[in-house]
Design an enzyme around this catalytic site. Structure first.
Site, PDB file in Angstrom:
ATOM      1  N   ASN A  11       0.794  -1.232   0.000  1.00 53.81           N
ATOM      2  CA  ASN A  11       0.000   0.000   0.000  1.00 53.81           C
ATOM      3  C   ASN A  11       0.827   1.283   0.000  1.00 53.81           C
ATOM      4  O   ASN A  11       0.276   2.368  -0.126  1.00 53.81           O
ATOM      5  CB  ASN A  11      -0.961   0.020   1.201  1.00 53.81           C
ATOM      6  CG  ASN A  11      -0.220  -0.091   2.509  1.00 53.81           C
ATOM      7  OD1 ASN A  11       0.473  -1.074   2.766  1.00 53.81           O
ATOM      8  ND2 ASN A  11      -0.331   0.929   3.339  1.00 53.81           N
ATOM      9  N   GLN A  31      -5.159  -3.493  -2.196  1.00 52.29           N
ATOM     10  CA  GLN A  31      -4.791  -2.450  -3.171  1.00 52.29           C
ATOM     11  C   GLN A  31      -4.832  -2.938  -4.617  1.00 52.29           C
ATOM     12  O   GLN A  31      -4.632  -2.144  -5.527  1.00 52.29           O
ATOM     13  CB  GLN A  31      -3.372  -1.938  -2.875  1.00 52.29           C
ATOM     14  CG  GLN A  31      -3.244  -1.161  -1.576  1.00 52.29           C
ATOM     15  CD  GLN A  31      -3.894   0.228  -1.649  1.00 52.29           C
ATOM     16  OE1 GLN A  31      -4.248   0.714  -2.729  1.00 52.29           O
ATOM     17  NE2 GLN A  31      -4.056   0.848  -0.501  1.00 52.29           N
ATOM     18  N   THR A  38     -25.728  -7.819  12.609  1.00 52.77           N
ATOM     19  CA  THR A  38     -26.633  -7.639  11.461  1.00 52.77           C
ATOM     20  C   THR A  38     -25.824  -7.260  10.221  1.00 52.77           C
ATOM     21  O   THR A  38     -24.925  -6.420  10.284  1.00 52.77           O
ATOM     22  CB  THR A  38     -27.672  -6.536  11.776  1.00 52.77           C
ATOM     23  OG1 THR A  38     -28.360  -6.918  12.963  1.00 52.77           O
ATOM     24  CG2 THR A  38     -28.661  -6.361  10.632  1.00 52.77           C
ATOM     25  N   CYS A  58      -2.709   6.090   7.673  1.00 50.45           N
ATOM     26  CA  CYS A  58      -2.773   5.901   9.131  1.00 50.45           C
ATOM     27  C   CYS A  58      -1.425   6.206   9.786  1.00 50.45           C
ATOM     28  O   CYS A  58      -1.362   6.796  10.853  1.00 50.45           O
ATOM     29  CB  CYS A  58      -3.265   4.504   9.485  1.00 50.45           C
ATOM     30  SG  CYS A  58      -2.699   3.219   8.410  1.00 50.45           S
TER      31      CYS A  58
END
Ligand code: PLP
Length: 382
Positions: free
Chosen positions: A139, A178, A236, A319
């Site tokens: 990445n 990626q 869910t 990040c």
């Protein structure tokens, strides 16, 4: 604005958004509910899962839908039954590195060109090794790893273990987050047992991903509760997200060849303009990744200067950049601290065209020259 950070996020394709829309409001039912409209939603969800699975040569029942690639990567590592039994490539995304380290994992070296050091891998596999994780495309550099070679080595090791009566599993995991826009992915061809895919990088919604799990791989549940996703990821179902992911992967698959040509051309246009600077990932990288080093400059400062001019680029993984951490990827390929500090990641995507790229490259060129001049002047004044 010229956005050159598609490795961090891609905008949701309009066709994807249109497909998702009804499932937020009209078709909002819980797929587990017993009445007819809910059953229709359950069936649409399963069909979407089948589309996603089909795109990577798998069946819907082989997929565990997760809330993104981080979850899928974390889930993959639950296959390791004991400590010190995992190997991972040193350049992996943090959603792998951090979990692998928790498992007492050992990093596999990369060569200066970013490719896996297969000799190092061979030397590090022991009879205790249960899992090996190597991303299909990195990445930060976009480097595409030779997974077929890794798979071949794993097959050899398995055969040898069989001969010696060692029953321990040896699973091959790959993070393909990626790669889906540019590579035609097929789990059988890649030879993987576990594969992570990510909707957020292919013009689908964020917070949706999946882990392909081959038969025989035993995982521990990521969440406990209602037993959805074969009991591995209770909660869910994110129906609109999965419907969107399915449409996005369909579009990505359809345009792989066109994308490769388009990005290879845009990359060339870009590099013609910036030919005086050092390209870090010359070979083996995805066509939409460009990592260029402005030696002696502070790339973080460049990011801010470029933002003021409407150009959005990155210094590495979003990040890591937000935490101000030096790139472990650039370090792993042997760059010096100065080179790392001066490196920019440019990742091309659907929002770009040739005139934009020319303009962006021009602005980057001017900004870089001005920065070198500023530094020269400040040294002159000292
Ligand atoms: N793996 C790779 C290679 C990535 O590039 C990313 C996202 O940047 C992730 C995993 C994590 O994905 P997400 O943030 O969607 O969970």
């Amino acid at each position: 604005m010229i956005y050159l950070d598609h490795a961090a996020a891609t905008p949701v394709d309009k066709r994807v958004l249109e497909k998702m829309r009804p499932y937020f409001s009209d078709d909002f039912f819980n797929p587990s509910a017993p009445y007819l409209p809910a059953k229709k939603v359950a069936s649409d969800y399963e069909a979407a899962k089948a589309t996603i699975a089909h795109a990577i040569g798998a069946k819907a029942s082989d997929l565990v839908i997760t809330a993104g690639a981080t979850e899928a990567n974390n889930l993959a590592f639950s296959a390791a039954s004991k400590k010190n039994s995992v190997l991972y490539l040193g350049t992996e995304h943090d959603s792998i590195r951090v979990v692998a380290k928790e498992h007492g994992g050992t990093a596999i070296k990369v060569l200066p060109n970013g490719l896996i050091d297969l000799n190092d891998l061979r030397n590090k596999i022991t009879d205790e090794t249960e899992m090996i994780s190597v991303a299909l495309a990195n990445n930060e550099l976009g480097t595409v790893q030779p997974l077929a070679d890794v798979a071949r080595l794993i097959r050899e090791i398995k055969l040898d273990r069989l001969k010696r009566g060692i029953k321990r599993q040896l699973l091959f995991h790959s993070d393909a987050s990626q790669a889906l826009n540019l590579l035609d992915i097929n789990v059988a061809r890649l030879g993987v047992d576990l594969l992570t895919i990510n909707s957020a990088k292919i013009y689908g919604p964020k917070g949706v991903g999946a882990l392909y799990v081959s038969h025989g791989a035993k995982l521990k549940p990521l969440t406990l509760g209602g037993g959805q996703e074969n009991g591995l990821r209770s909660g869910t179902e994110n129906v609109p997200g999965v419907i969107g992911f399915a449409k996005a992967i369909e579009i990505a698959k359809e345009h792989i060849n066109g994308n490769r040509k388009k990005y290879a051309n845009l990359k060339k246009v870009f590099l013609d303009e910036l030919k005086n600077y050092e390209l870090i990932n010359k070979k083996h990288s995805l066509d939409n990744f460009i990592v260029v080093c402005f030696n002696g400059l502070d790339a973080e400062r460049l990011v801010f200067l470029l933002e003021e001019k409407g150009i959005y680029v990155a210094t590495g993984a979003a990040c890591a950049a937000s935490k101000g951490v030096r790139s472990h990827v650039l370090k792993a390929i042997g760059l010096t601290d100065t080179q790392i500090a001066g490196s920019l990641r440019i990742s091309l995507g659907e929002t770009n065209d040739e005139s934009q790229i020319k303009k962006a490259a021009n602005i980057i060129n001017e900004t870089v020259k001005a920065e070198y001049q500023r530094i020269k002047n400040s040294h002159g004044n000292q």
